[in-house]
Design a protein around this motif. Structure first.
Motif, short mmCIF file in Angstrom:
data_model
loop_
_atom_site.label_atom_id
_atom_site.label_comp_id
_atom_site.label_asym_id
_atom_site.label_seq_id
_atom_site.Cartn_x
_atom_site.Cartn_y
_atom_site.Cartn_z
N ASP A 479 0.70 -1.18 -0.10
CA ASP A 479 -0.08 -0.13 0.01
C ASP A 479 0.68 1.08 -0.15
OD1 ASP A 479 -2.18 -1.55 0.05
OD2 ASP A 479 -2.60 -1.50 2.24
N LEU A 480 0.67 2.15 -1.13
CA LEU A 480 1.42 3.24 -0.94
C LEU A 480 0.81 4.44 -0.14
CD1 LEU A 480 3.31 5.17 -2.58
CD2 LEU A 480 1.38 5.74 -4.05
N VAL A 481 1.54 5.11 0.76
CA VAL A 481 1.15 6.06 1.76
C VAL A 481 1.89 7.26 1.63
CG1 VAL A 481 0.23 4.46 3.36
CG2 VAL A 481 2.52 5.00 3.70
N SER A 482 1.56 8.50 2.18
CA SER A 482 2.42 9.57 2.60
C SER A 482 3.70 9.48 3.25
CB SER A 482 1.37 10.94 2.75
OG SER A 482 2.28 11.94 3.17
N LEU A 483 4.69 10.13 2.91
CA LEU A 483 5.74 9.97 3.54
C LEU A 483 5.72 10.62 5.03
CD1 LEU A 483 8.80 9.23 3.48
CD2 LEU A 483 9.28 11.81 2.92
N LYS A 484 4.43 11.49 5.19
CA LYS A 484 4.13 12.33 6.45
C LYS A 484 3.64 11.00 7.43
CE LYS A 484 3.07 16.59 4.55
NZ LYS A 484 1.98 17.66 4.39
N GLU A 485 3.17 9.96 7.00
CA GLU A 485 2.65 8.62 7.74
C GLU A 485 3.97 7.92 8.48
OE1 GLU A 485 -0.73 6.52 6.52
OE2 GLU A 485 -1.52 8.11 5.40
N VAL A 486 4.86 8.13 8.06
CA VAL A 486 6.07 7.41 8.58
C VAL A 486 6.17 8.05 10.12
CG1 VAL A 486 8.59 6.77 8.26
CG2 VAL A 486 7.28 7.15 6.19
N PRO A 487 6.21 7.02 11.02
CA PRO A 487 6.56 7.42 12.47
C PRO A 487 7.92 7.36 12.74
CG PRO A 487 6.27 5.16 12.31
CD PRO A 487 6.03 5.48 10.88
N ASP A 488 8.80 8.46 11.99
CA ASP A 488 10.20 8.70 12.16
C ASP A 488 10.31 9.97 11.69
OD1 ASP A 488 12.88 9.11 11.95
OD2 ASP A 488 13.07 7.08 12.41
N THR A 489 10.62 11.19 12.59
CA THR A 489 10.71 12.42 12.05
C THR A 489 11.62 12.57 10.85
OG1 THR A 489 11.95 13.10 13.88
CG2 THR A 489 9.53 13.37 14.05
N THR A 490 12.64 11.89 11.24
CA THR A 490 13.94 12.18 10.22
C THR A 490 13.35 11.71 8.93
OG1 THR A 490 15.59 11.14 11.71
CG2 THR A 490 16.05 11.00 9.39
N PHE A 491 12.58 10.87 8.61
CA PHE A 491 11.82 10.62 7.23
C PHE A 491 10.63 11.60 6.83
CE2 PHE A 491 13.62 6.36 8.44
CZ PHE A 491 14.74 6.01 7.37
N SER A 492 9.72 11.57 7.72
CA SER A 492 8.53 12.09 7.64
C SER A 492 8.71 13.70 7.46
CB SER A 492 7.55 12.08 8.82
OG SER A 492 7.92 12.29 10.26
N SER A 493 9.66 14.39 8.17
CA SER A 493 9.92 15.86 7.68
C SER A 493 10.36 16.22 6.67
CB SER A 493 10.73 16.44 9.17
OG SER A 493 12.15 15.79 8.94
N GLY A 494 10.75 15.09 5.90
CA GLY A 494 11.55 15.36 4.55
C GLY A 494 13.05 15.86 4.70
#
Length: 620
Positions: A479-494
């Protein structure tokens, strides 16, 4: 030296020159007997440019090169001085079972002889073509000479095997050839069927036709190797030149003619009778087994065990029933590979398909088997089923092959000389059609290019004329999801770059585009790929999975390795990993810009799905 770098890598990765006890080659493989098998790095060898596959079979390291293997062998010999006749003795020995030893002996004795057998077989095919189209009369002198050229190898096969066996058993090659001469001496051969025995010192010598025989000469040379060493060790140096060969021959030739030859012929007859018993019980069953399992037999080296049976059949019966099943399997393998051309749009993959398919049609199946077939389980299954069905039909119809010939398209001329040839053609059609249909139905497309994107891609960043883009396809199914849903700020913050994430549904990570492996984590949980124009993408499996320290992960690539879109990079045990860690997997463009609409979800995405378009330019 054309392959200097590759050769040096092979020598290093097999454990160095000191670890090589013996080296041989066949039509497609380098074969090493190593002092310590554990020193060989199979993964490293498999990644060497030009190597199709690497495996251990019957305690022998086999490196599949393809038709150019002889050049590689010569270069290794020139560089190291190691050849068939040489051995590096060490204290490290490995215990091998009786059957493994037997297969190794057959394999190593026959390998040097294969070129002569293949050449003679092709001569048979050419002669069959000339005769079939009435281009030459069977009564002409030219036909007689051509037939001589084709038959010489098979008639005098004991001589060739004697020389090869002498190298394997490390004994005198000339005396070994004399033993072959004793088996084929005209006084014996010319009286076959006229008298049953000669007598020597009151002991009977059976009159047997040993032309084209296998086991008698191999057994004789093997026993002579012990006798020769014993006599040579105890004979005074000043007498060795004359009396060592005299004593050896006086003892060996009577033993060979009285006991070893008849015993070897008897054992060969038992093997032949056993195979014929299976065919007489059910030709269809026998054909299905041999035709269907042929690719697996080749992969395990078990096909070598059939060679003596084939020659024994020709020698004792004048025909063989095993080789037609091999021919059908060869065509099935060629069909399976060539059909894959309809299943991929990758130019690189197609080039391999066409080259290996043509090679298979000409009788050399290893490039097709290791380069394509074993990569796709459904293709392997299709080839086995198709080959089994075609061979079952040919064997059920009772077709007999009259003389040895390689299993390739030109050999059909030899098959055509025997009755019931129409059944061979029907069997080949069955194998070809069934294999092709099975591949088309069972095998999904791979390396698909130019598919329409299922996700709209924003072009807002593509404003400069020198801007280059690269399509990113799904490296995992899920399932494709937004990067913002990743529970790790290093990734979700961009912070590491833009991208997206996938919740995987299976444990396979594939390359999202053609490129080079920029980095691969030793723990197997992450991989970085560099594409054209410097665009780099990081694929990170799960969150904090580095803590597993490689447990449940396996990598298939190394840093700096070239990869193609859809190529497997990593596999992992999804169920076990997700029990301990969040399995959501970020896909980040670490160099360049990526444009992708947020909050987009696609169920069951696969590698045909375009997820994003990454762009980069000088100013980025």
């Amino acid at each position: 030296m054309k392959h200097k770098d590759e050769i040096n890598s092979i020598i290093k990765d097999v454990g160095g020159v000191a670890n090589i006890q013996r080296m041989t080659h066949c039509m497609t493989r380098l074969r090493f007997n190593l002092a310590d098998d554990k020193k060989a790095d199979l993964d490293a060898i498999s990644k060497i440019n030009g190597v199709l596959n690497t495996q251990f079979q019957n305690s022998q390291l086999q490196i599949v090169i393809g038709p150019a293997v002889a050049d590689w062998y010569d270069e290794i010999s020139d560089l190291t001085g190691i050849g068939q006749e040489e051995s590096q003795e060490t204290d490290v020995k490995e215990k091998k079972g009786f059957f493994s030893k037997l297969l190794e002996i057959f394999s190593n004795v026959f390998l040097p002889v294969i070129p002569a057998i293949a050449g003679a077989g092709m001569m048979k095919a050419i002669l069959g073509l000339l005769s079939s189209f009435s281009l030459i009369s069977q009564k002409s002198d030219s036909y007689i000479i051509l037939n001589l050229m084709a038959d010489a190898t098979f008639y005098f096969l004991p001589f060739l095997l004697a020389i090869s066996a002498a190298k394997l058993f490390k004994t005198n090659a000339i005396l070994s050839a004399v033993l072959a001469g004793a088996l084929l001496y005209p006084s014996l051969i010319n009286n076959v069927g006229k008298i049953s025995n000669y007598h020597f010192l009151g002991l009977p010598i059976p009159v047997i036709n040993y032309s084209a025989s296998v086991l008698p000469i191999i057994l004789s040379v093997w026993i002579m190797s012990y006798l020769y060493r014993f006599v040579d060790k105890h004979m005074p140096d000043m007498l060795k030149v004359i009396f060592v060969p005299t004593v050896v021959l006086i003892i060996m030739i009577p033993i060979e003619l009285i006991a070893i030859g008849p015993l070897g012929n008897y054992l060969g007859s038992i093997l032949s009778a056993a195979s014929m018993k299976l065919f007489s019980f059910s030709g269809a069953l026998a054909g299905a087994i041999l035709g269907g399992l042929r690719p697996l037999l080749v992969m395990t080296g078990m096909h070598q065990a059939l060679t003596p049976i084939v020659f024994q059949n020709f020698a004792s019966k004048g025909y063989d029933v095993l080789m037609p099943t091999m021919l059908v399997s060869t065509f099935a393998q060629a069909t399976g590979v060539l059909t894959m051309a309809f299943k991929t749009r990758s130019k690189k993959e197609k080039s391999v398909i066409y080259a290996s398919g043509i090679s298979a049609i000409l009788g050399i199946t290893e490039p097709a088997l290791y380069g394509v077939i074993v990569k796709y389980k459904r293709v392997l299954l299709s080839v086995c089923i198709g080959g089994g069905l075609g061979a079952a039909y040919v064997s059920a119809m009772g077709y007999h092959l009259g003389s040895f010939t390689p299993s390739n398209i030109l050999s059909l001329a030899v098959y055509a000389l025997m009755p019931k040839f129409i059944h061979v053609i029907i069997g080949l059609v069955i194998a070809i059609v069934s294999t092709a249909l099975l591949v088309l139905v069972l095998q999904p497309k791979v390396g698909v290019e130019d598919e329409k994107p299922v996700i709209d891609v924003s072009k807002e960043n593509a404003t400069r004329e020198d801007l280059s883009t690269i399509d990113i396809f799904a490296p995992m199914e899920g399932d494709l999801v937004s990067l913002k849903e990743v529970p790790d700020t290093t990734f979700s913050s961009g912070a590491m770059g833009d991208g997206f994430a996938i919740i995987p549904k299976n444990g396979v990570v594939k390359a999202p585009f053609d490129g080079t492996i920029a980095v691969i984590a030793q723990t197997g949980h992450a991989v970085g790929i560099r594409g054209k124009n410097g665009i780099e993408v990081l694929i990170h499996v799960g969150i904090d999975t580095v803590e597993l320290n490689g447990k449940f992960f396996q990598t298939y690539v190394t840093q700096g390795q070239k990869v193609s879109k859809g190529q497997k990079l990593i596999s992992f045990d999804l169920k076990k990993v997700e029990k301990q860690y969040n399995i959501i997997s970020p896909i980040i463009v670490t160099s360049g810009k990526v444009s992708l609409k947020d909050e987009v979800r696609v169920d069951g995405i696969d590698n045909n799905t375009l997820l994003a378009q990454a762009s980069t330019a000088d100013a980025i």
